[in-house]
Scaffold this active site. Sequence first.
Site, PDB file in Angstrom:
ATOM      1  N   HIS A 193      11.752  -4.638  -9.510  1.00 13.10           N
ATOM      2  CA  HIS A 193      10.728  -3.590  -9.617  1.00 13.10           C
ATOM      3  C   HIS A 193      10.875  -2.981 -11.017  1.00 13.10           C
ATOM      4  CE1 HIS A 193       8.063  -0.788  -7.075  1.00 13.10           C
ATOM      5  NE2 HIS A 193       7.980  -0.323  -8.310  1.00 13.10           N
TER       6      HIS A 193
ATOM      7  N   GLU B  17       2.335  -1.203  -0.456  1.00  6.67           N
ATOM      8  CA  GLU B  17       2.241   0.149  -1.026  1.00  6.67           C
ATOM      9  C   GLU B  17       0.836   0.663  -0.859  1.00  6.67           C
ATOM     10  OE1 GLU B  17       3.345   0.868  -5.129  1.00  6.67           O
ATOM     11  OE2 GLU B  17       5.149  -0.365  -4.917  1.00  6.67           O
TER      12      GLU B  17
ATOM     13  N   ARG C 100      10.884  -0.545   2.525  1.00  9.59           N
ATOM     14  CA  ARG C 100      10.838  -1.382   1.322  1.00  9.59           C
ATOM     15  C   ARG C 100      11.488  -0.601   0.176  1.00  9.59           C
ATOM     16  NH1 ARG C 100       6.344  -2.120  -2.868  1.00  9.59           N
ATOM     17  NH2 ARG C 100       7.298  -3.753  -4.104  1.00  9.59           N
TER      18      ARG C 100
ATOM     19  N   ASN D 243      -0.337  -4.239  -2.955  1.00  9.22           N
ATOM     20  CA  ASN D 243      -0.322  -2.801  -3.233  1.00  9.22           C
ATOM     21  C   ASN D 243      -1.740  -2.399  -3.622  1.00  9.22           C
ATOM     22  OD1 ASN D 243       2.401  -3.004  -2.859  1.00  9.22           O
ATOM     23  ND2 ASN D 243       2.964  -2.541  -4.982  1.00  9.22           N
TER      24      ASN D 243
ATOM     25  N   TYR E 141      -4.323   0.910  -4.521  1.00 14.58           N
ATOM     26  CA  TYR E 141      -4.534   2.331  -4.812  1.00 14.58           C
ATOM     27  C   TYR E 141      -6.007   2.690  -4.962  1.00 14.58           C
ATOM     28  CZ  TYR E 141       0.449   2.821  -4.964  1.00 14.58           C
ATOM     29  OH  TYR E 141       1.770   2.841  -4.572  1.00 14.58           O
TER      30      TYR E 141
ATOM     31  N   GLU F 208       4.458  -6.199  -8.384  1.00 21.61           N
ATOM     32  CA  GLU F 208       3.328  -5.981  -9.298  1.00 21.61           C
ATOM     33  C   GLU F 208       3.524  -6.631 -10.675  1.00 21.61           C
ATOM     34  OE1 GLU F 208       2.544  -1.797  -9.541  1.00 21.61           O
ATOM     35  OE2 GLU F 208       2.039  -1.617  -7.425  1.00 21.61           O
TER      36      GLU F 208
HETATM   37  O1  IFM Z   1       5.134   4.403  -8.474  1.00 24.43           O
HETATM   38  C1  IFM Z   1       4.395   3.230  -8.538  1.00 24.43           C
HETATM   39  C2  IFM Z   1       5.212   2.052  -8.051  1.00 24.43           C
HETATM   40  O2  IFM Z   1       6.398   1.914  -8.755  1.00 24.43           O
HETATM   41  C3  IFM Z   1       4.427   0.777  -8.189  1.00 24.43           C
HETATM   42  N1  IFM Z   1       3.117   0.894  -7.602  1.00 24.43           N
HETATM   43  C4  IFM Z   1       2.334   2.059  -7.909  1.00 24.43           C
HETATM   44  C5  IFM Z   1       3.142   3.324  -7.711  1.00 24.43           C
HETATM   45  C6  IFM Z   1       2.299   4.569  -8.055  1.00 24.43           C
HETATM   46  O3  IFM Z   1       1.900   4.534  -9.387  1.00 24.43           O
END
Ligand code: IFM
Length: 433
Positions: free
Chosen positions: A113, A341, A69, A280, A282, A158
């Site tokens: 992006h 992600e 990606r 995505n 985290y 995002e």
């Molecule tokens: O680096 C970023 C990415 O561009 C978008 N998602 C989160 C990542 C980490 O912060």
Amino acid sequence: MFLWGTATAGYQIEGAVKDDGRGASVWDTFAHEPGRIRDGHTGDVACDHYHRWPEDVALMADLGVNAYRFSIAWPRVLPQGTGRVEPRGLDFYDRLVDGLLAAGVAPVPTLFHWDLPQALQDMGGWMNRDISYYFADYAAIVAERLADRVPMWITLNEPFVHMAFGYGMGIHAPGQTLLFDALPVAHHQLLGHGLAVQALRAAGARQVLITNNCTPVWPASEEAADLAAADAYDTLHNRLFNDPILLGEYPDLKAIGAMDVVRDGDLAVISAPLDGLGINYYNPTRIGAPTDDGLPFTDHGITGYPTTAFGWPVVPDGLRELLTGLRARYGTALPPVYVTENGCSQDDVPGPDGTIDDQGRIAFLDGHIRAVEQAAAEGVDVRGYFVWSLLDNFEWAEGYHQRFGLVHVDFATQRRTPKASYTWLRDLLATKR
Ligand code: IFM
């Protein structure tokens, strides 16, 4: 076939910001404004991927991923955002796509992006509805060139983060501080997504997704005020971007503001069926009742877990919770899910022998991949997992300070060194095959 991939983004890795007729993006402008980025870093050179992409494709082939990606830089294709097409920009992505396919890696481009052409920002950026239509025009141009070889497309990356950090709080480009007055940015991005879906399909695109950044929201307590605040945050971060796409309607926004830019027919465009939803993930977010800063919630932070170099809590089960929660909320309206992600930053320093022993990242990836498998066992149709990121890269406001790569980059020499996590993942993927 389950997609195992790595993920990157144009401004974070390409560099070569003036090469081959590329126009300026909001990130070029923002990064060069004093005080915006830690230590004044910029993406001018980044990982020099624009020139070193064959080496980076070879690293992916050796890793054994079957998908990659990456993002296409709008200002490389249309330097002014609209109008004149720069063929050399398209040629770059054409070469990259062919290189990936030759290496057995499926190209999965993201069209936006965050690097909006500066010329479009000068017209108001995503606060201006016209940008949605320019985005669809750009999507058509790229797809006409690449759709014969690209198996899967992602429209936006995002949109929540771009709205909140870029237009709400001014932490990212374009650096505006509109707070909740930035809500039109959500709608115009989503409209742009829907129009781009039409354009991509008309040009023969096979599969189309959007990628949303999602977080499980944990209320700080069971008190009514905390529950209401958590609900407001969940609405802003998650439902504002998933509901219109999957359900064809906005959630009740009264706790956060008004969406007064929606026109008749927009939601039908936005909710056109997709072939998948990119997620995505985290970390979860713990939210409590508002304080006196004017926001309808307070981020309480999460303690009791290991943290990344960014200070983000490492909660692998949050990914299982997120995926099963999406399935519970959207039911059959949820298309196949791709984790587009997931990854962590660490202070990776080469040891005396030059190797990088990033055991924390291995534990992170192991835990999160298991969480994906658990979600699948609980009935979620998950079809892909992409590690953020292939390379250490330009981490937006943090510059080069947060290293997310499976591959270490020495930014002085551009030397790439696979970390222990790269070898670990390569071995894992070999067993999966
Ligand atoms: O680096 C970023 C990415 O561009 C978008 N998602 C989160 C990542 C980490 O912060």
